[in-house]
Design a protein around this motif. Structure first.
Motif, PDB file in Angstrom:
ATOM      1  N   ASP A 343       0.842  -1.310  -0.018  1.00 35.69           N
ATOM      2  CA  ASP A 343       0.094   0.144   0.089  1.00 35.69           C
ATOM      3  C   ASP A 343       0.966   1.277   0.055  1.00 35.69           C
ATOM      4  N   ARG A 344       0.296   2.264  -0.928  1.00 32.09           N
ATOM      5  CA  ARG A 344       1.300   3.521  -0.809  1.00 32.09           C
ATOM      6  C   ARG A 344       0.138   4.683  -0.650  1.00 32.09           C
ATOM      7  N   ILE A 345       0.116   5.276   0.620  1.00 31.32           N
ATOM      8  CA  ILE A 345      -0.800   6.034   1.067  1.00 31.32           C
ATOM      9  C   ILE A 345      -0.209   7.520   1.476  1.00 31.32           C
ATOM     10  N   GLY A 346      -0.605   8.465   0.756  1.00 35.37           N
ATOM     11  CA  GLY A 346      -0.400   9.797   1.242  1.00 35.37           C
ATOM     12  C   GLY A 346      -1.446  10.423   2.262  1.00 35.37           C
ATOM     13  N   ILE A 347      -0.971  11.085   3.376  1.00 38.87           N
ATOM     14  CA  ILE A 347      -1.728  11.629   4.163  1.00 38.87           C
ATOM     15  C   ILE A 347      -1.721  13.166   4.008  1.00 38.87           C
ATOM     16  N   VAL A 348      -2.799  13.924   3.586  1.00 40.07           N
ATOM     17  CA  VAL A 348      -3.094  15.358   3.477  1.00 40.07           C
ATOM     18  C   VAL A 348      -4.052  15.944   4.577  1.00 40.07           C
ATOM     19  N   GLY A 349      -4.009  17.092   4.677  1.00 41.72           N
ATOM     20  CA  GLY A 349      -5.011  17.691   5.494  1.00 41.72           C
ATOM     21  C   GLY A 349      -4.387  18.829   6.300  1.00 41.72           C
ATOM     22  N   PRO A 350      -5.293  19.963   6.588  1.00 39.93           N
ATOM     23  CA  PRO A 350      -4.732  21.319   7.240  1.00 39.93           C
ATOM     24  C   PRO A 350      -3.835  20.966   8.302  1.00 39.93           C
ATOM     25  N   ASN A 351      -2.912  21.782   8.977  1.00 39.79           N
ATOM     26  CA  ASN A 351      -2.145  21.594  10.209  1.00 39.79           C
ATOM     27  C   ASN A 351      -3.152  21.556  11.325  1.00 39.79           C
ATOM     28  N   GLY A 352      -2.911  20.683  12.034  1.00 39.24           N
ATOM     29  CA  GLY A 352      -3.683  20.491  13.339  1.00 39.24           C
ATOM     30  C   GLY A 352      -4.931  19.503  12.995  1.00 39.24           C
ATOM     31  N   SER A 353      -4.835  18.951  11.969  1.00 44.14           N
ATOM     32  CA  SER A 353      -6.123  18.171  11.741  1.00 44.14           C
ATOM     33  C   SER A 353      -5.869  16.696  11.921  1.00 44.14           C
ATOM     34  N   GLY A 354      -4.700  16.341  12.683  1.00 43.78           N
ATOM     35  CA  GLY A 354      -4.724  14.944  13.041  1.00 43.78           C
ATOM     36  C   GLY A 354      -3.743  14.074  12.303  1.00 43.78           C
ATOM     37  N   LYS A 355      -3.298  14.406  11.458  1.00 40.98           N
ATOM     38  CA  LYS A 355      -2.464  13.646  10.849  1.00 40.98           C
ATOM     39  C   LYS A 355      -1.092  12.860  11.453  1.00 40.98           C
TER      40      LYS A 355
END
Length: 620
Positions: A343-355
């Motif tokens: 699996d090749r997964i990228g994680i995106v989201g605004p700062n502080g969103s829980g990444k």
């Protein structure tokens, strides 16, 4: 007229020559990037330019009466300083007036009877026509996520402090702006805004960044530091790569010629008697120069990563109804996913969103509030953290590596000594015996990455791996990860890095929801622009189960468009090459600026037509 002139600049630390008679200039409106491997002197050069370091020789000259601002890696604030004080320059009368106005509004909102004060300030701002400046300042602050102007800066995170410092230099609208890794600690949305802002801003710019999309869109000149020398390229990042390859090929041929000449001259030197006449002295001197050239041993600076990966079983990692948050804030709500091998997964989201919280949960550094996470029996994590590890500054690089492993398995029953692995990792023997405390910030990050890979993980978790890594290291790391046989999760604001390595995304919305989007970052942004309902889970399932025979066929109109696109693309590529060649010959700034604008237009049109060609080619 140059805004900045650097003349024959030299700087050493101990016996290590960092900058060797560096000379270049930056004219009005030029946007220049410094590139080079970690430790090549990029940050040192910026510190010398800004006066934070003193050169051994040479000079730095700024044009009189221009405003120069800089933002280097670690901005400094004084105790008790508020955001409002940090972003507005009290020595600037216009900024001081706006700061008074903002403070008056805060007091008014808190219930103070200061209507007269507010009205008086409004009249002063109106009289000086400062509303545009106030509006622009608010826009910059908002885009950088800065809203509470009365917060104490020292109590904020390092990333928030970097944003405040960045807002301060942008608001002051300098003639020349100097930035060191401006995209670090920014989320992708903010990076894209900053990219557009700097690309059109009427200022000269010199920056260090590893973000290749940022380089491509913002800069029009690149200065490469290598072995103490500076090589200048008048074009963007793509042009730099092309011309750098040509330069290295020419240097390689030159070294080969020097070695052939050296062999002949060596035979002559050996045949001469010990007491040589003065007539032969010039030839002896030339021999020494030839010898230096022949054995300059061109350093390719290629990071050759190859390490064994632990075997991975069928069960990798299962997440079932995972929920987590802190206090009243829910970061992850009822999330389930079963990881597959590779699996090749990228994680995106605004700062502080829980990444990062999500990463700490799956690596079992945190216990979830509800739900469960079950690891496969053979799953072995390699976790590269956003925060730099604390190394023993007195320990040498080789001793640090040997504590992990003396010998490194590189696959198919082959192994190499750890010292050889370090050399492949751009730590040559002379650096291996240096104390870690003497390494640059980027070299320490590379050592941290080496520490992860030496342990042969089969599930790599990389949290902002591109921060402080040079472009050479990044390119080779990408090649390694493309061939990595285990599972991979990446949190990164580097869009190029994400596009190249991931095939689907976990998109965090900051409200607890995580959406699984099929595609890389550019796919996600394109669909998000087209539809606010992009990547809903129900829509993903339909896309995944769509059968090949359901594909739409090309209409007559599309067939005709497809046949015309190839010629159009070829014409645009030819025009792009012509424009780049013209830019390399032009010295007039206005003409150069017009050519750069046309090049940007052509590049954008070329990108659009290539994307359209790819879309239609899928249907042929």
């Amino acid at each position: 007229m140059n805004y900045l002139s650097v003349e024959k600049l030299t700087k050493s630390f101990g016996d290590r020559l960092i900058l060797d008679h560096i000379t270049f200039g930056i004219a009005q409106g030029q946007k220049v990037a410094l590139v080079g491997v970690n430790g090549s002197g990029k940050s040192t050069l910026l510190k010398v330019i800004t006066g934070m370091e003193t050169p051994d020789s040479g000079e730095v000259v700024f044009k009189n009466d221009i405003v120069v601002k800089h933002l280097l890696q670690n901005p400094q604030f004084y105790a008790g300083q508020k955001v409002l004080d940090a972003v507005f320059d009290s020595n600037n009368p216009e900024h001081a007036l706006l700061k008074q106005y903002e403070r008056a509004l805060v007091r008014s909102a808190a219930g103070h009877e200061n209507h007269g004060e507010v009205q008086q300030l409004i009249e002063q701002i109106d009289a000086q026509n400062l509303w545009d400046l106030e509006s622009q300042a608010k826009q910059i602050l908002g885009k950088l996520g800065i809203h509470n102007l009365e917060e104490e800066v020292a109590l904020l995170s390092g990333g928030q402090q970097k944003r405040i410092a960045l807002a301060s230099v942008l608001i002051q609208k300098p003639d020349l702006l100097i930035l060191d890794e401006p995209t670090n600690h920014l989320d992708i949305d903010t990076i894209e805004w900053l990219e557009k802002y700097l690309a059109v801003a009427n200022m000269a710019l010199i920056l260090v960044t590893h973000d290749r999309y940022f380089l491509e869109q913002v800069t029009d000149n690149i200065i490469e530091l290598e072995a103490g020398k500076a090589f200048t390229y008048q074009g963007n990042y793509a042009y730099f790569l092309e011309k750098k390859a040509e330069r290295e090929a020419n240097e390689s041929a030159s070294i080969d010629k020097a070695r052939n000449l050296y062999r002949k001259e060596l035979e002559w030197i050996r045949r001469q008697p010990q007491a040589r006449g003065t007539k032969a002295k010039y030839r002896v001197d030339a021999f020494q120069e030839t010898k230096e050239k022949a054995f300059s041993a061109q350093k390719t600076n290629e990071l050759n990563l190859q390490a064994n990966t632990a075997r991975q079983g069928k069960k990798v990692l299962e997440i079932e109804k995972l929920s987590h948050g802190f206090g009243d804030r829910q970061l992850i709500s009822d999330f389930s996913y079963t990881f597959q091998r590779q699996d090749r997964i990228g994680i995106v989201g605004p700062n502080g969103s829980g990444k990062t919280t999500f990463i700490r949960l799956i690596t079992q550094e945190l216990a979830p509030n509800s739900g469960y996470i079950e690891l496969g029996p053979t799953t072995k994590f390699g976790y590269y953290r956003q925060v730099e590890d604390q190394f023993d500054p007195q320990q040498t690089v080789i001793d640090f590596a040997k504590e992990i492993a003396e010998v490194i398995e590189v696959g198919k029953g082959r192994s190499i000594p750890v010292s050889q692995f370090l050399t492949r990792f751009l730590f040559p023997p002379e650096v291996q015996y240096k104390p870690i405390g003497k390494l640059s910030g980027g070299e320490k990050r590379r050592l941290q990455l080496l520490q992860v890979l030496l342990k042969s993980p089969n599930f790599l978790v990389l949290d902002e791996p591109t921060n402080d890594l040079d472009l050479i290291t990044l390119g080779t790391l990408e090649n390694y990860l493309e061939n990595f046989e285990g599972s991979l999760i990446i949190i990164s604001h580097d869009r190029y890095f994400m596009d190249k390595l991931v095939n689907h995304l976990f998109v965090f919305d900051g409200q607890g929801q995580i959406r699984d989007f099929p595609g890389n970052y550019t796919d996600y942004r394109m669909q998000a622009a087209e539809s606010p309902q992009v990547a809903k889970p129900t829509e993903q399932k339909k896309e995944k189960t769509k059968e090949p025979n359901e594909r739409k066929k090309l209409s007559f109109k599309e067939q005709r468009e497809f046949s015309q696109l190839e010629q159009q693309i070829a014409d645009l590529e030819q025009e792009k090459s012509r424009l780049i060649d013209e830019m390399n010959q032009v010295t007039d700034h206005e003409e150069l600026s017009e050519l750069a604008k046309r090049l940007q237009t052509v590049s954008n049109e070329l990108d659009q037509k290539e994307l359209r060609w790819l879309e239609l080619s899928e249907l042929t």
